[in-house]
Design a protein around this motif. Structure first.
Motif, PDB file in Angstrom:
ATOM      1  N   ARG A 168       0.844  -1.194   0.000  1.00 14.47           N
ATOM      2  CA  ARG A 168       0.000   0.000   0.000  1.00 14.47           C
ATOM      3  C   ARG A 168       0.878   1.242   0.000  1.00 14.47           C
ATOM      4  N   VAL A 169       0.385   2.313  -0.593  1.00 20.30           N
ATOM      5  CA  VAL A 169       1.180   3.528  -0.719  1.00 20.30           C
ATOM      6  C   VAL A 169       0.258   4.734  -0.789  1.00 20.30           C
ATOM      7  N   SER A 170       0.725   5.862  -0.258  1.00 19.43           N
ATOM      8  CA  SER A 170      -0.026   7.117  -0.338  1.00 19.43           C
ATOM      9  C   SER A 170       0.947   8.273  -0.276  1.00 19.43           C
ATOM     10  N   LEU A 171       0.439   9.461  -0.548  1.00 16.18           N
ATOM     11  CA  LEU A 171       1.217  10.681  -0.391  1.00 16.18           C
ATOM     12  C   LEU A 171       1.033  11.201   1.031  1.00 16.18           C
ATOM     13  N   SER A 172       1.662  12.327   1.335  1.00 16.78           N
ATOM     14  CA  SER A 172       1.527  12.957   2.644  1.00 16.78           C
ATOM     15  C   SER A 172       1.322  14.450   2.456  1.00 16.78           C
ATOM     16  N   HIS A 173       0.429  15.027   3.272  1.00 18.73           N
ATOM     17  CA  HIS A 173       0.192  16.467   3.184  1.00 18.73           C
ATOM     18  C   HIS A 173       1.371  17.264   3.728  1.00 18.73           C
ATOM     19  N   ALA A 174       2.262  16.604   4.484  1.00 22.97           N
ATOM     20  CA  ALA A 174       3.366  17.304   5.128  1.00 22.97           C
ATOM     21  C   ALA A 174       4.543  17.557   4.199  1.00 22.97           C
ATOM     22  N   CYS A 175       4.613  16.835   3.073  1.00 22.75           N
ATOM     23  CA  CYS A 175       5.741  16.981   2.146  1.00 22.75           C
ATOM     24  C   CYS A 175       5.272  16.595   0.744  1.00 22.75           C
ATOM     25  N   LYS A 176       5.578  17.418  -0.229  1.00 19.31           N
ATOM     26  CA  LYS A 176       5.014  17.216  -1.566  1.00 19.31           C
ATOM     27  C   LYS A 176       5.568  16.011  -2.298  1.00 19.31           C
ATOM     28  N   ASN A 177       6.788  15.568  -1.986  1.00 23.21           N
ATOM     29  CA  ASN A 177       7.345  14.391  -2.666  1.00 23.21           C
ATOM     30  C   ASN A 177       7.503  13.221  -1.714  1.00 23.21           C
TER      31      ASN A 177
END
Length: 598
Positions: free
Chosen positions: A454-463
């Motif tokens: 599973r994988v997702s982005l984070s609001h704390a860092c754009k990359n």
């Protein structure tokens, strides 16, 4: 002394002034401006400010205040529904269930419709006093802008107490309450914030909502806050001491929050988990525990919204919710070690010490040593159901806030984050460790999805990349990427598996497809934290002069490169300067010859 922020900016009308209608201006009582005062408008509030730097104001924090109004509104809607009160907002469309996925969730829609069928008899509107409403405290109110906005924009309030230790700030709060016509709701207070909260520890006196937005660290107020908030009440905490919480001073972080911060790419999310750990630890002393609703790391500060409950049995789970962080100084791989362990034993829960450590003396991937950080909060930092409600309300009334688009973007990313995966990696740092070209975000996400993780982005860092894949799998994918790009001469490890970098459709999240405003550009020049407020004002009108005087290495800045000729060239003395006569520094050949002779 408790002094709020400062601002030496020139006050002018902001974008929200357009939403400040002529009718609102007519309703305001005639409060005359004192010499040097000016009016700043934000949301529905119009605030009087002195020209001197006696009271803090930071226009960039409008997002913080907008988000707080949205969160408290939904909290009031949820809590007052249990008291038989319905929250009413003007221009609010029919509530819909927000789903970022393309498929609609019919079960949730039916539940929402069922809940809305039974409407309470009593209604509460913004700007009106509700007898069964919430009691709100802003402990460090400065000008009272946030409290005035609560009184004007958040429905279902019984009272708002705006407190500040400065007598000038308290007097300004009272004038601003009268100027905005909310004196029936907003009451000014001039006391020490901690003592005020300690005096309200009795169950009948506790506040339903406590908002703390200090200059720097809120550590000195947390103990009083967790005691003076009501059962199931809401704490809204802001931390602007990001340098301490992001690893620049781990020993200072430990003295304030009981946790050691470390320098790592995931430092912004770690800062959120450090403040949650500190809140839970302080609440546990009084047999209370926290339930995070929303935690965001934006710009130069972090903001957390947590509910506080009482329960001795639940407090026992606290140790298993905290974790130490083992961070490799070489490759950046990290492992979490829980502080405690709990196992279900029939109807009872068994608590025991955790076993570890999860790593050896050296990193298994690069052979470097590990740093030890924490403890941090290792559970979920958001309540996705509550975040969905806030997001639905913002989408249903987009004209309510000036930063609605950014709130939509940030909350959309929050709903996409993996709840049970603490911290994250960054793609550029992984590539830097391997000394290879950086794969695109979609390619790396696709490789993880193809591998079954599973994988997702984070609001704390754009990359950022949040994933449940172990570090071994991540580095295996990076080695495959080096082989995939043809940079085999940089490949020093054996490839264990083959990764697939074909871009998948589900690798691109909906918030990214819709091009939401997830990471806002700098709103203005020098928009970060400014100077602390002073009792008598007295701040320089020219910010640039102050920065040159106190923050640069040289007090007298060199603006002309020809001035560098007055400084001797260090490389010339060592005999390594290759610029010759074209060197911008002074070459003292006589002094160099004397040194050689000696």
């Amino acid at each position: 002394m408790q002094k709020r922020y400062r601002s030496n900016i020139r006050f002018c009308s902001v974008s929200t002034e357009q939403r400040f209608t002529h009718c609102d201006q007519e309703k305001m009582p005639s409060v005359g401006l004192l010499p040097g005062e000016t009016v700043v408008k934000e949301g529905k509030a119009a605030i009087l400010f002195p020209s001197a730097n006696e009271v803090f104001y930071n226009p960039v924090q409008e997002f913080n205040r907008d988000l707080t109004c949205a969160v408290i509104t939904e909290f009031a809607r949820e809590l007052l529904a249990q008291r038989g009160v319905k929250v009413v907002l003007p221009s609010e469309q029919e509530r819909v269930v927000v789903s970022l996925s393309e498929e609609t969730n019919e079960a949730e829609a039916q539940t929402e419709e069922k809940n809305g069928s039974e409407e309470p008899a009593v209604t509460a509107a913004a700007g009106e006093r509700c007898e069964r409403g919430l009691r709100v405290l802003e402990g460090l109110a400065a000008s009272g802008l946030r409290s005035v906005r609560f009184a004007l924009e958040v429905p279902g309030l019984q009272s708002v107490t705006a407190n500040d230790f400065s007598a000038k700030a308290a007097a300004l709060i009272a004038r601003n309450a009268q100027y905005n016509g909310v004196s029936h709701l907003l009451h000014a207070s001039c006391r020490d914030a901690s003592m005020l909260m300690y005096d309200m520890r009795a169950k009948k006196d506790r506040y339903d909502v406590i908002d703390l937005d200090p200059y720097g660290s809120p550590a000195s107020f947390l103990d009083a806050a967790v005691q003076s908030v009501s059962e199931g009440g809401l704490l809204c905490i802001t931390c602007t001491d990001m340098a301490v919480m992001a690893g620049n001073s781990g020993e200072t972080c430990y003295s304030k929050y009981g946790s050691v911060s470390i320098k790592a790419k995931y430092c912004h999310e770690m800062a959120l988990r450090i403040i949650l750990h500190s809140l839970d630890q302080r609440a546990g002393v009084y047999q209370r525990y926290i339930q995070p609703l929303l935690s965001v790391s934006v710009d130069f500060y972090i903001r957390v919204f947590v509910r506080v409950f009482t329960g001795q049995a639940t407090v026992k789970n606290s140790a298993s919710k905290q974790a130490l962080v083992y961070n490799c100084v070489g490759c950046g791989a990290f492992h979490l070690q829980r502080m405690g362990r709990r196992t279900s034993n029939g109807k009872h829960m068994k608590y025991s010490a955790a076993t570890g450590p999860p790593v050896g003396p050296e990193c298994e991937h690069c052979g470097q040593r590990h740093q030890l950080g924490g403890p941090i909060w290792a559970e979920s930092i958001h309540d996705l159901e509550f975040v969905q409600k806030v997001l639905s309300a913002v989408l249903g009334n987009p004209c309510r806030f000036g930063t609605s688009k950014r709130i939509e973007g940030v909350l959309s990313m929050v709903t996409e984050e993996l709840e049970d995966v603490p911290l994250y990696y960054t793609v550029d740092n992984l590539s830097s460790t391997m000394h290879c070209n950086t794969p695109s975000l979609l390619q790396f996400r696709s490789a993880l999805l193809h591998a079954g993780h599973r994988v997702s982005l984070s609001h704390a860092c754009k990359n950022a990349i949040k994933t449940d894949a172990p570090p071994a799998a991540i580095w295996d994918i990076m080695r495959c990427w080096v082989n995939f790009t043809g940079e085999k001469e940089k490949l020093f490890f054996v490839i264990l598996n083959t990764a697939c970098f074909t871009v998948r459709e589900d690798a691109n999240p909906q918030s990214r497809k819709r091009h939401l405003t997830r990471f806002q550009e700098n709103p203005q020049a020098f928009w970060g934290p400014k100077a602390r407020a002073k009792a008598g004002g007295g701040i320089s009108a020219d910010l640039q002069d102050k920065r040159k005087k106190f923050q640069n290495k040289r007090k007298n800045q060199i603006t002309d490169s020809s001035q560098l000729k007055t400084f001797p060239c260090k490389k010339f003395k060592q005999g390594t300067c290759t610029h010759g006569d074209e060197c911008c520094y002074f070459h003292d050949s006589e002094q160099t010859n004397e040194q050689k002779t000696e």
